[in-house]
Design a protein around this motif. Structure first.
Motif, mmCIF file in Angstrom:
data_model
loop_
_atom_site.group_PDB
_atom_site.id
_atom_site.type_symbol
_atom_site.label_atom_id
_atom_site.label_comp_id
_atom_site.label_asym_id
_atom_site.label_seq_id
_atom_site.Cartn_x
_atom_site.Cartn_y
_atom_site.Cartn_z
ATOM 1 N N LEU A 241 -16.027 45.823 16.649
ATOM 2 C CA LEU A 241 -15.027 45.571 15.611
ATOM 3 C C LEU A 241 -14.470 46.878 15.060
ATOM 4 C CD1 LEU A 241 -16.679 42.609 13.648
ATOM 5 C CD2 LEU A 241 -14.754 42.507 15.238
ATOM 6 N N VAL A 242 -15.344 47.864 14.860
ATOM 7 C CA VAL A 242 -14.877 49.157 14.373
ATOM 8 C C VAL A 242 -13.978 49.821 15.415
ATOM 9 C CG1 VAL A 242 -15.594 51.465 13.657
ATOM 10 C CG2 VAL A 242 -16.865 49.472 12.865
ATOM 11 N N THR A 243 -14.341 49.717 16.684
ATOM 12 C CA THR A 243 -13.506 50.260 17.752
ATOM 13 C C THR A 243 -12.138 49.592 17.757
ATOM 14 O OG1 THR A 243 -15.475 50.681 19.101
ATOM 15 C CG2 THR A 243 -13.355 50.654 20.229
ATOM 16 N N THR A 244 -12.122 48.273 17.620
ATOM 17 C CA THR A 244 -10.856 47.539 17.558
ATOM 18 C C THR A 244 -10.019 47.970 16.362
ATOM 19 O OG1 THR A 244 -11.864 45.630 18.650
ATOM 20 C CG2 THR A 244 -9.847 45.239 17.408
ATOM 21 N N ALA A 245 -10.675 48.119 15.210
ATOM 22 C CA ALA A 245 -9.953 48.514 13.996
ATOM 23 C C ALA A 245 -9.352 49.907 14.142
ATOM 24 C CB ALA A 245 -10.890 48.459 12.790
ATOM 25 N N ILE A 246 -10.098 50.823 14.734
ATOM 26 C CA ILE A 246 -9.605 52.198 14.877
ATOM 27 C C ILE A 246 -8.393 52.249 15.798
ATOM 28 C CG2 ILE A 246 -10.165 54.484 15.787
ATOM 29 C CD1 ILE A 246 -13.006 54.076 14.793
ATOM 30 N N PHE A 247 -8.490 51.619 16.969
ATOM 31 C CA PHE A 247 -7.370 51.644 17.902
ATOM 32 C C PHE A 247 -6.165 50.888 17.343
ATOM 33 C CE2 PHE A 247 -10.568 52.750 21.179
ATOM 34 C CZ PHE A 247 -9.900 53.813 21.745
ATOM 35 N N SER A 248 -6.409 49.773 16.664
ATOM 36 C CA SER A 248 -5.310 49.042 16.048
ATOM 37 C C SER A 248 -4.641 49.883 14.970
ATOM 38 C CB SER A 248 -5.829 47.729 15.443
ATOM 39 O OG SER A 248 -4.791 47.017 14.808
ATOM 40 N N TRP B 285 -2.495 52.649 16.818
ATOM 41 C CA TRP B 285 -1.297 52.137 17.471
ATOM 42 C C TRP B 285 -0.260 51.675 16.453
ATOM 43 C CZ3 TRP B 285 -4.016 48.695 21.721
ATOM 44 C CH2 TRP B 285 -4.683 49.552 22.612
ATOM 45 N N THR B 286 -0.702 51.066 15.366
ATOM 46 C CA THR B 286 0.248 50.585 14.368
ATOM 47 C C THR B 286 0.826 51.735 13.560
ATOM 48 O OG1 THR B 286 -1.082 48.559 14.201
ATOM 49 C CG2 THR B 286 0.573 48.939 12.492
ATOM 50 N N TRP B 287 -0.008 52.697 13.190
ATOM 51 C CA TRP B 287 0.474 53.835 12.414
ATOM 52 C C TRP B 287 1.489 54.659 13.205
ATOM 53 C CZ3 TRP B 287 -0.472 55.150 7.357
ATOM 54 C CH2 TRP B 287 -0.063 56.420 6.952
ATOM 55 N N ASP B 288 1.279 54.785 14.519
ATOM 56 C CA ASP B 288 2.174 55.569 15.373
ATOM 57 C C ASP B 288 3.338 54.766 15.927
ATOM 58 O OD1 ASP B 288 0.682 57.860 15.038
ATOM 59 O OD2 ASP B 288 -0.558 57.513 16.807
ATOM 60 N N ASP B 289 3.362 53.468 15.667
ATOM 61 C CA ASP B 289 4.388 52.626 16.272
ATOM 62 C C ASP B 289 5.781 53.049 15.810
ATOM 63 O OD1 ASP B 289 5.645 50.617 17.665
ATOM 64 O OD2 ASP B 289 5.359 49.124 16.079
ATOM 65 N N PHE B 290 6.651 53.249 16.766
ATOM 66 C CA PHE B 290 8.025 53.639 16.474
ATOM 67 C C PHE B 290 9.025 52.558 16.873
ATOM 68 C CE2 PHE B 290 12.016 55.646 17.878
ATOM 69 C CZ PHE B 290 12.418 56.247 16.692
ATOM 70 N N MET B 291 8.788 51.924 18.013
ATOM 71 C CA MET B 291 9.757 50.969 18.537
ATOM 72 C C MET B 291 9.883 49.734 17.645
ATOM 73 S SD MET B 291 11.967 50.452 20.873
ATOM 74 C CE MET B 291 11.515 51.700 22.081
ATOM 75 N N GLY B 292 8.753 49.189 17.197
ATOM 76 C CA GLY B 292 8.805 47.987 16.367
ATOM 77 C C GLY B 292 9.583 48.191 15.075
#
Length: 281
Positions: free
Chosen positions: A199-206, A209-216
């Protein structure tokens, strides 16, 4: 007697240090450029030592654009990222538990569809998603960025959690059934507490990816007051005028701090979650 010098170990660590320096150089260059005057950034680009510390780049960048300061972009990114992480954890864990522990009709076919969806480029679903959200009047709101995280989960994280849950002994489920637990009780009381590393691994990667998201944000957010950090950094680059490189690099450094702090605090769980995923008990 003198001990022999472990040349293999020395060579290995020397190579790792040199390779690590190459990996860190872009970040170090960005930090150094954020403290350089505008005229010096590209004149002496290879140098990491500024001739004069220009702290005004941070003050200028923090002011933002017009009536919108860069603190607004940080607040927007924090709001969107927090909800996306929560939604991803909730939905992905439930779906993964269903695939890993429950037997139902078309289970294998749905799992195959899940794997196929991981192979689809995001550009394939971009137009249909935009049409759908436009019909729902969600354009220029955060709903297209947040709501999908609560519905269905993310295929990559679902697969990661499936592999982790499969490594939990089924005897624990059987013991919980004897004690009177329902499938939901097994999920909340047995499986979920044991999935902490994954769960921590999922939270970190999520989060990353969301913080760096540019296209959305670029596609769905039109109002400047709704922009995230990635769009705020883009606004410094103006093709029709002079690009404010110093403030842009300064805000880029600040945008890296949340990701760095998250990695430092949760590094142990990140490594543990990746290392144990896929191991069967």
């Amino acid at each position: 007697m003198r001990k022999a010098i472990p040349w293999k170990s020395v060579s290995f660590h020397s190579f790792v240090c040199i390779f690590g320096l190459f990996m860190l150089y872009p970040i170090l260059w960005t930090v150094a450029s954020s403290l350089k005057p505008e005229s010096e950034i590209f004149v002496n680009a290879a140098s990491l030592i500024p001739t004069a510390l220009e702290w005004g780049n941070y003050a200028t960048g923090w002011k933002g654009f017009g009536q919108v300061g860069f603190d607004t972009f940080f607040k927007n990114s924090a709001f969107v990222t927090s909800l996306v992480v929560i939604g991803t954890l909730f939905s992905s864990t439930l779906v993964a538990f269903g695939f890993a522990r429950q037997k139902f009709w078309l289970r294998n076919a749905l799992f195959a569809c899940l794997m196929i969806s991981m192979m689809l480029p995001s550009q394939v679903t971009l137009v249909p998603q935009y049409i759908l959200f436009q019909k729902l009047n969600w354009v220029n709101t955060y709903n297209p960025l947040i709501v999908p995280a609560f519905i269905g989960g993310t295929p990559f994280f679902i697969f990661l959690l499936i592999q982790f849950i499969r490594g939990i002994p089924r005897e624990l489920d059987e013991a919980a059934v004897i004690d009177g637990c329902s499938p939901y009780g097994i999920f909340w009381r047995v499986v979920l507490p044991l999935c902490k590393p994954a769960l921590v691994t999922t939270a970190i990667f999520s989060f990353y990816w969301t913080w760096d998201d540019f296209m959305g944000p670029l596609i769905y957010l039109n109002d400047v007051s709704l922009h995230t950090v990635s769009l705020g950094l883009r606004m410094f680059a103006d093709p029709s005028a002079v690009t404010a490189w110093g403030p842009m690099f300064a805000m880029s450094v600040l945008s890296l701090l949340p990701q760095l702090l998250v990695f430092l605090f949760f590094q142990k769980y990140l490594v543990q979650g990746i290392a144990t995923t896929g191991l069967k008990g």
